[in-house]
Design an enzyme around this catalytic site. Structure first.
Site, PDB file in Angstrom:
ATOM      1  CG  ASN A   1      -3.467  16.109 -20.319  1.00 29.61           C
ATOM      2  OD1 ASN A   1      -2.637  15.219 -20.445  1.00 29.61           O
ATOM      3  ND2 ASN A   1      -4.129  16.317 -19.202  1.00 29.61           N
TER       4      ASN A   1
ATOM      5  NE  ARG B   1      -3.949  -2.148   2.090  1.00 28.95           N
ATOM      6  CZ  ARG B   1      -3.770  -3.102   2.998  1.00 28.95           C
ATOM      7  NH1 ARG B   1      -2.880  -2.962   3.954  1.00 28.95           N
ATOM      8  NH2 ARG B   1      -4.510  -4.193   2.954  1.00 28.95           N
TER       9      ARG B   1
ATOM     10  CG  HIS C   1       3.425   9.835 -25.179  1.00 28.10           C
ATOM     11  ND1 HIS C   1       2.052   9.839 -25.211  1.00 28.10           N
ATOM     12  CD2 HIS C   1       3.780  10.877 -24.371  1.00 28.10           C
ATOM     13  CE1 HIS C   1       1.599  10.822 -24.438  1.00 28.10           C
ATOM     14  NE2 HIS C   1       2.629  11.463 -23.923  1.00 28.10           N
TER      15      HIS C   1
ATOM     16  CG  HIS D   1      -1.115  14.705 -24.004  1.00 26.73           C
ATOM     17  ND1 HIS D   1      -0.342  15.796 -24.342  1.00 26.73           N
ATOM     18  CD2 HIS D   1      -0.277  13.837 -23.377  1.00 26.73           C
ATOM     19  CE1 HIS D   1       0.895  15.603 -23.907  1.00 26.73           C
ATOM     20  NE2 HIS D   1       0.966  14.426 -23.319  1.00 26.73           N
TER      21      HIS D   1
ATOM     22  CE  LYS E   1      -1.836  13.691 -14.705  1.00 18.40           C
ATOM     23  NZ  LYS E   1      -2.364  13.756 -16.085  1.00 18.40           N
TER      24      LYS E   1
ATOM     25  NE  ARG F   1      -0.593  16.808 -13.117  1.00 20.28           N
ATOM     26  CZ  ARG F   1       0.035  16.077 -12.216  1.00 20.28           C
ATOM     27  NH1 ARG F   1      -0.231  16.230 -10.956  1.00 20.28           N
ATOM     28  NH2 ARG F   1       0.937  15.191 -12.580  1.00 20.28           N
TER      29      ARG F   1
ATOM     30  CD  GLU G   1       4.810  15.381 -23.628  1.00 24.64           C
ATOM     31  OE1 GLU G   1       4.374  16.415 -23.084  1.00 24.64           O
ATOM     32  OE2 GLU G   1       4.078  14.407 -23.881  1.00 24.64           O
TER      33      GLU G   1
ATOM     34  CE  LYS H   1       4.152  17.188 -15.312  1.00 25.07           C
ATOM     35  NZ  LYS H   1       4.422  15.885 -15.896  1.00 25.07           N
TER      36      LYS H   1
ATOM     37  CD  GLU I   1      -5.077  15.567 -15.397  1.00 23.93           C
ATOM     38  OE1 GLU I   1      -5.314  14.394 -15.143  1.00 23.93           O
ATOM     39  OE2 GLU I   1      -4.455  15.928 -16.403  1.00 23.93           O
TER      40      GLU I   1
ATOM     41  CG  HIS J   1      -4.043   9.971 -24.391  1.00 23.74           C
ATOM     42  ND1 HIS J   1      -4.473  10.628 -23.263  1.00 23.74           N
ATOM     43  CD2 HIS J   1      -2.710   9.816 -24.234  1.00 23.74           C
ATOM     44  CE1 HIS J   1      -3.453  10.861 -22.460  1.00 23.74           C
ATOM     45  NE2 HIS J   1      -2.362  10.380 -23.028  1.00 23.74           N
TER      46      HIS J   1
END
Lengths: 378, 378
Positions: free
Chosen positions: A260, A136, A280, A263, A158, A256, A200, A242, A252, A267
């Site tokens: 993206n 955990r 990517h 993106h 993330k 934030r 990026e 960032k 997010e 995606h």
């Protein structure tokens, strides 16, 4: 800007500098520069010294830099073990995540252990999720070995893996204990991977920093040749941006999302092609040009922005058009994108270069028509 | 205690009462009593109304109570979908967790969706981990359908799955939005499952509440016959104790570990037998008797505690001895237990009935010798 100039002179060789990233779980350092890998033992010292280390990497990175990182791990005096993944997005699965966990447990990891993610974005994402899940939650350190991972995935907490239905649909928010960005690791990066990183970087400049965008346009050749002080400067600037954005919005819920930019389509492309044909960063390059064109079409983005972005991305050898991909598969995949508001898919547009905004009330017919045009366009 | 008496009179039929559980992620209600399932729509109303619901349950629970919960889900007016697991600990795997995620994504779940965990501890644990992982975290509601899950797993935010190396080694801390404990669900529980729940109830009393322990001893027959007001009282008391302990120590760095009384050996037994031969509660019963004997042997636990505990557990039809299990397999499994301090395996002992303490400097030779004696003992 005398202070800026002084810094430039001081850091002629791209020597390590530290950016502090604030997060709800506490601050952590991102150490940027040539040779910063040697600071790993320092970052593991003191009261929070881990009981064990578990290194996760991919076979390519280990072939080039395995001994360099093992040398630093040995210097810590802490026992360590390893899991090596196959390179590429195909390893970013729940099965491989469980493999990492099993191997860490068999090696004797406990709650005071620390994982080390050493590789590109795939390694960083899956290792972060494994660290979040192991017992955990244990600590982890990001040691990105690609330009893309340095400026993008390694800061912000993330983590996650792909499931067959889409990219990054399973994961956790889990902040690293530290990030080490050693520019010396970039020399062995294949040219295509290096170019993908620039997508990026250009994205970060495009959404938030016109001066950085102009600098990249101006110093394109020196940057592509790998000039360490210039590269260090650009990476540091991207990490600061960032970090700023993530500090304001760790989970997010708002700001934030501007990270993206490009993106939404990216995606969709990646899911439709089953991951791995376009990298990517390449998919993001295509996605940014598309978002800029769509934004211009909707009257949101200042004219000529898409052309400027397209020219810069193309100059860095990045794809800016889309062909040979079934539009309907992309549409299905985009329907599953997790970036959606109550009113539909969430888009990030530039209002002008250096400024972004979020928009979730674009009519599906509008972006779908633009997409059909974009795919036929070539 | 006039106020205690008034409460008893008021709640003669075991009608729903709410316990507030405090956590860092905000407070949440645990609604305890007969018919509390009908409060589900109320708990999903308002500003935080989810966009979708995804019900996770097991086939046994769905056979008996599927229509009852679907009726409540329909009353919410929110679209919902379902994943049904095979009953038993064998479903608590990463593979099944991914199955839940895939099914939720295909049904259209987004970040504002809410999962409903409807079943025993296995369903609660795996669904909580799936909710923590889906799109890096969505809400979930616990609707435990077994006595064990009500008093143990459903409150406190521990979620997870097993990996071949051990129980609950992968997971997350993820607090539910609400817990609904409807005593009417317990009528269809197989007798063995019901008995297993009593092991955790007796554990809770043994570590923290001598009065509750005495009540259970005194009212044993009425409780086993399923008297609703008495059962509601005992469940509520257990939930309050669990909530108190968890509030003080959400991430299990100290106090919370006392909830693991009996679990050190229990986890070893379960891992050694590959899960599923002894139920979790049964293994905990055996583990408590062992921990009490070991504690007495070490001079930590007041004499006659083990006998008292053993008599009560046996009266509830629970196993109190261990046979037919290879000692060496248990030892290996216990070596992987995640409850270890810097000095070794972490044990929970009773100082006397109603009071527990944590001890992580028991010499391996001491507990291993006691274990050999215990296994031979029968």
């Amino acid at each position: 800007m005398p202070s800026g100039k002084r810094k430039k002179v001081k850091n002629r060789r791209g020597e390590p500098r530290t950016v502090r990233v604030r997060s709800t779980g506490g601050n952590y350092p991102a150490v940027i520069g040539r040779g910063s890998l040697s600071q790993l033992p320092l970052l593991l010292k003191g009261k929070r010294r881990p009981s064990r280390l578990h290194l996760v990497s991919d076979r390519n990175v280990l072939r080039h830099h395995g001994e360099a990182i093992r040398k630093q791990l040995r210097r810590t005096g802490i026992p360590f073990s390893e899991t090596a993944l196959d390179p590429g997005e195909g390893s970013k699965t729940m099965e491989q995540m469980q493999r990492i966990l099993r191997s860490a447990v068999r090696s004797g990891c406990d709650r005071n252990s620390c994982m080390i993610a050493f590789g590109g974005g795939v390694v960083g994402d899956i290792t972060g999720y494994a660290a979040a899940s192991l017992l955990r939650g244990v600590e982890f350190i990001q040691v990105p070995a690609s330009l893309l991972a340095m400026v993008d995935a390694s800061v912000g907490g993330k983590t996650g893996v792909n499931i067959p239905e889409g990219k990054n649909l399973a994961g956790a928010f889990h902040q690293p204990r530290a990030v080490i960005m050693d520019l010396d690791l970039l020399g062995t990066l294949p040219a295509r991977q290096a170019r993908a990183g620039w997508a990026e970087i250009i994205k970060t400049a495009a959404i938030r920093d016109l001066r950085l965008l102009s600098l990249i346009e101006r110093e394109r050749e020196a940057l592509l040749a790998g000039s360490p002080p210039l590269l260090a400067k650009v990476v540091e600037r991207c990490v600061r941006i960032k970090a700023e954005v993530v500090e304001e919005d760790e989970r997010e819920s708002g700001l934030r999302m501007i990270l993206n930019f490009g993106h939404t389509l990216a995606h969709g492309i990646e899911a439709a092609q089953g991951y791995g044909q376009l990298l990517h960063g390449e998919a993001v390059a295509v996605g940014m040009v598309f978002a800029a064109r769509l934004g211009e079409g909707l009257g949101i983005t200042r004219e000529a922005t898409a052309d400027r972005l397209e020219a810069l991305l193309a100059a860095f050898g990045l794809p800016v058009h889309l062909s040979k991909l079934s539009c309907s598969r992309i549409l299905t995949a985009m329907g599953r994108d997790k970036k959606r508001g109550p009113r539909g898919l969430r888009w990030v547009f530039l209002s002008r270069p250096g400024e972004a905004l979020i928009c979730d009330d674009v009519k599906p017919a509008a972006w779908q028509a633009e997409l059909k045009k974009f795919i036929q366009e070539k």
